[in-house]
Design an enzyme around this catalytic site. Sequence first.
Site, PDB file in Angstrom:
ATOM      1  N   ASP A   4       0.817  -1.215   0.000  1.00 53.15           N
ATOM      2  CA  ASP A   4       0.000   0.000   0.000  1.00 53.15           C
ATOM      3  C   ASP A   4       0.854   1.270   0.000  1.00 53.15           C
ATOM      4  O   ASP A   4       1.931   1.293   0.598  1.00 53.15           O
ATOM      5  CB  ASP A   4      -0.917  -0.016   1.229  1.00 53.15           C
ATOM      6  CG  ASP A   4      -2.014   1.026   1.118  1.00 53.15           C
ATOM      7  OD1 ASP A   4      -2.345   1.448  -0.014  1.00 53.15           O
ATOM      8  OD2 ASP A   4      -2.542   1.437   2.167  1.00 53.15           O
ATOM      9  N   ASN A  16     -10.717  -2.526  -6.366  1.00 57.34           N
ATOM     10  CA  ASN A  16      -9.896  -1.587  -7.139  1.00 57.34           C
ATOM     11  C   ASN A  16     -10.551  -1.166  -8.464  1.00 57.34           C
ATOM     12  O   ASN A  16     -10.125  -0.187  -9.085  1.00 57.34           O
ATOM     13  CB  ASN A  16      -8.488  -2.146  -7.403  1.00 57.34           C
ATOM     14  CG  ASN A  16      -7.604  -2.139  -6.166  1.00 57.34           C
ATOM     15  OD1 ASN A  16      -6.714  -2.973  -6.015  1.00 57.34           O
ATOM     16  ND2 ASN A  16      -7.845  -1.196  -5.249  1.00 57.34           N
ATOM     17  N   LEU A  65      -6.956  -4.977   6.997  1.00 53.24           N
ATOM     18  CA  LEU A  65      -6.613  -6.111   6.129  1.00 53.24           C
ATOM     19  C   LEU A  65      -7.183  -5.985   4.722  1.00 53.24           C
ATOM     20  O   LEU A  65      -6.804  -6.732   3.817  1.00 53.24           O
ATOM     21  CB  LEU A  65      -7.082  -7.426   6.761  1.00 53.24           C
ATOM     22  CG  LEU A  65      -6.312  -7.829   8.024  1.00 53.24           C
ATOM     23  CD1 LEU A  65      -6.872  -9.110   8.611  1.00 53.24           C
ATOM     24  CD2 LEU A  65      -4.825  -8.014   7.712  1.00 53.24           C
TER      25      LEU A  65
END
Length: 226
Positions: free
Chosen positions: A12, A60, A180
């Site tokens: 990330d 996404n 998570l």
Amino acid sequence: MSSPKHVAVIMDGNGRWGLKKNRTRNYGHSEGVKVVEKIIEAAVENQIKFLTLYAFSTDNWKRPNKEVKFLFHLLEKYIDNQLDKFINKNIKLNIIGNIGKFPKFLKNKLKKAQNLTKNNNKIQINIALNYGSKEEIIQSFTKLIKLSIRINERNVSDNLYTKGIPDPEILIRTGNRFRLSNFLLWQSSYTEIFFIKKLWPDFNKNDFKKIILKFKRMRRNFGGIK
Ligand code: FPP
């Protein structure tokens, strides 16, 4: 303690890194790919047998089309550039997730890369693409019910995308976020989680090695007493 077999990573912070450098989010993703190469090397050097990288989640798709397309482009380029290396260095490539909706050219490329590396056994790189853990668990239960197979831990695990892969001992999330994000929820019930402040493009081999060392010094009791 011995080396972990399986390390999972939530890479990330690419977007924020690109913007911090007064460039685009996509620039951050490009730099992120370079780090992927380094971390695979570090994993091999640390005798890791499975490295699972979260590259594209089921959520996404909500990103601007331009960014989604760019991520696909990066993935395509990555396979083109790395396939020979995977073959020569005995690295097995495996995709987890539901890539049915991916563009055909990319699906074919990923299929070919998996085929050409399927007998390699130095390390297995699992790239999670259009991966969502809740969806994965639901499809496992659905299969078991359809085939009238008993629902127990073993059978659920055996019908996840990660069938045959041991649960990760370590999960690393870079980017200073403490969640998570629908990644390996079933598989990480006893995983040691390392939340790292650095954004993914700043993460390096030394950071990875330090985590492995820290893990080796930990006592893991799986709910018991040790
Ligand atoms: C998270 O950062 C990163 C992603 C959603 C994509 C990860 C992809 C790569 C590292 C490149 C492609 C991968 C491979 C294996 C070739 P973010 O965009 O959510 O960052 P932010 O939190 O700063 O917005």
